[in-house]
Design a protein around this motif. Structure first.
Motif, short mmCIF file in Angstrom:
data_model
loop_
_atom_site.label_atom_id
_atom_site.label_comp_id
_atom_site.label_asym_id
_atom_site.label_seq_id
_atom_site.Cartn_x
_atom_site.Cartn_y
_atom_site.Cartn_z
N ASP A 87 -117.90 -17.28 -29.81
CA ASP A 87 -116.46 -17.38 -29.65
C ASP A 87 -115.91 -17.49 -31.07
OD1 ASP A 87 -116.87 -17.44 -26.91
OD2 ASP A 87 -116.65 -19.62 -26.77
N ILE A 88 -115.00 -16.59 -31.42
CA ILE A 88 -114.54 -16.53 -32.81
C ILE A 88 -113.02 -16.54 -32.94
CG2 ILE A 88 -116.61 -15.27 -33.55
CD1 ILE A 88 -114.76 -12.73 -33.72
N ARG A 89 -112.58 -16.93 -34.12
CA ARG A 89 -111.19 -16.79 -34.55
C ARG A 89 -111.22 -16.03 -35.87
NH1 ARG A 89 -109.38 -21.08 -36.56
NH2 ARG A 89 -111.17 -22.42 -36.30
N VAL A 90 -110.26 -15.14 -36.06
CA VAL A 90 -110.13 -14.42 -37.33
C VAL A 90 -108.82 -14.86 -37.96
CG1 VAL A 90 -110.00 -12.19 -38.49
CG2 VAL A 90 -111.46 -12.47 -36.46
N GLU A 91 -108.92 -15.45 -39.12
CA GLU A 91 -107.75 -16.00 -39.80
C GLU A 91 -106.64 -14.95 -39.94
OE1 GLU A 91 -107.05 -17.51 -44.25
OE2 GLU A 91 -108.54 -18.68 -43.13
N GLY A 92 -105.44 -15.31 -39.43
CA GLY A 92 -104.29 -14.43 -39.58
C GLY A 92 -104.20 -13.29 -38.58
N HIS A 93 -105.08 -13.28 -37.58
CA HIS A 93 -105.09 -12.18 -36.62
C HIS A 93 -105.15 -12.72 -35.19
CE1 HIS A 93 -105.42 -9.12 -39.73
NE2 HIS A 93 -106.16 -10.01 -40.36
N ALA A 94 -104.36 -12.12 -34.31
CA ALA A 94 -104.28 -12.55 -32.92
C ALA A 94 -105.54 -12.14 -32.16
CB ALA A 94 -103.07 -11.92 -32.25
N PRO A 95 -105.92 -12.94 -31.17
CA PRO A 95 -107.10 -12.61 -30.37
C PRO A 95 -107.07 -11.19 -29.79
CG PRO A 95 -106.44 -14.84 -29.91
CD PRO A 95 -105.37 -14.24 -30.78
N GLY A 96 -105.91 -10.73 -29.33
CA GLY A 96 -105.81 -9.39 -28.77
C GLY A 96 -106.15 -8.31 -29.79
N GLU A 97 -105.74 -8.52 -31.00
CA GLU A 97 -106.02 -7.57 -32.10
C GLU A 97 -107.52 -7.55 -32.40
OE1 GLU A 97 -104.55 -6.91 -36.74
OE2 GLU A 97 -103.98 -8.74 -35.68
N VAL A 98 -108.13 -8.72 -32.43
CA VAL A 98 -109.57 -8.83 -32.69
C VAL A 98 -110.35 -8.19 -31.54
CG1 VAL A 98 -111.49 -10.43 -33.05
CG2 VAL A 98 -109.25 -10.88 -34.11
N ALA A 99 -109.95 -8.46 -30.31
CA ALA A 99 -110.64 -7.88 -29.15
C ALA A 99 -110.53 -6.36 -29.15
CB ALA A 99 -110.05 -8.45 -27.86
N ALA A 100 -109.38 -5.83 -29.52
CA ALA A 100 -109.20 -4.37 -29.56
C ALA A 100 -110.15 -3.75 -30.58
CB ALA A 100 -107.75 -4.02 -29.89
N TYR A 101 -110.32 -4.39 -31.72
CA TYR A 101 -111.26 -3.84 -32.71
C TYR A 101 -112.70 -4.00 -32.22
CZ TYR A 101 -113.95 -2.81 -36.80
OH TYR A 101 -114.87 -2.25 -37.64
N ALA A 102 -113.02 -5.13 -31.59
CA ALA A 102 -114.37 -5.33 -31.06
C ALA A 102 -114.72 -4.24 -30.06
CB ALA A 102 -114.49 -6.71 -30.42
N GLU A 103 -113.73 -3.78 -29.33
CA GLU A 103 -113.94 -2.70 -28.36
C GLU A 103 -114.48 -1.44 -29.04
OE1 GLU A 103 -114.53 -1.32 -24.89
OE2 GLU A 103 -113.30 -3.12 -24.86
N THR A 104 -114.03 -1.17 -30.26
CA THR A 104 -114.51 0.01 -30.98
C THR A 104 -115.95 -0.17 -31.43
OG1 THR A 104 -113.83 -0.67 -33.23
CG2 THR A 104 -112.16 0.43 -31.85
N LEU A 105 -116.39 -1.41 -31.57
CA LEU A 105 -117.77 -1.70 -32.00
C LEU A 105 -118.74 -1.74 -30.83
CD1 LEU A 105 -116.95 -4.62 -34.44
CD2 LEU A 105 -117.44 -2.23 -35.06
N LEU A 106 -118.22 -1.99 -29.63
CA LEU A 106 -119.06 -2.16 -28.44
C LEU A 106 -118.59 -1.26 -27.29
CD1 LEU A 106 -119.17 -6.06 -28.55
CD2 LEU A 106 -121.10 -4.54 -29.01
N PRO A 107 -118.45 0.04 -27.53
CA PRO A 107 -117.98 0.90 -26.45
C PRO A 107 -119.01 0.99 -25.33
CG PRO A 107 -118.73 2.24 -28.28
CD PRO A 107 -118.81 0.80 -28.73
#
Length: 132
Positions: A87-107
């Motif tokens: 479970d992670i937090r990325v400084e300065g970035h919303a969870p939805g934004e992080v999840a959307a990028y993670a989707e590109t890494l785990l299609p």
């Protein structure tokens, strides 16, 4: 099943798993030793770190059975139990934004759960997506 490495928190807690992550960041919050971590999970989190150019905080990595049971909302089959999730937090970035990028890494694979203040990412073989 994903490859998982086993580390000693006491002996290897400061060891680097990647340029931005150490073993201790994935340790169970109950202080248990050993620590289980999937190298693929570290690769995904390192890619998130590099993409956003911002610190990634691991709120929860590996969990023992007892700690997982004590964690509100956790599944008895949680991927955290196997060293496959964080479970992670990325400084300065919303969870939805992080999840959307993670989707590109785990299609078509892995777990991505979007919560109010963090994102759950795991490297299970099949896909699972949810909002918490």
């Amino acid at each position: 099943m994903e490859n998982v490495q086993v580390f000693s928190l006491a002996g290897e807690g400061e060891a680097r798993l990647s340029p931005h992550f150490r073993v201790r960041e994935f340790a169970c919050r109950d202080g248990a030793d050993p620590v289980f971590v999937a190298p693929r999970l570290v690769q995904v989190l390192e890619a998130v770190r590099q993409h956003f150019g911002a610190p990634v905080t691991v709120n929860s990595g590996y969990r023992t059975v007892s700690h997982n049971k004590a964690t509100p909302g956790s599944s008895p089959r949680s991927q955290h139990l196997y060293g496959l999730a964080a479970d992670i937090r990325v400084e300065g970035h919303a969870p939805g934004e992080v999840a959307a990028y993670a989707e590109t890494l785990l299609p078509g694979a892995g777990g991505i759960g979007t919560y109010g203040s963090f994102v759950h990412i795991d490297v299970r073989p099949g896909p699972s997506r949810w909002k918490g």
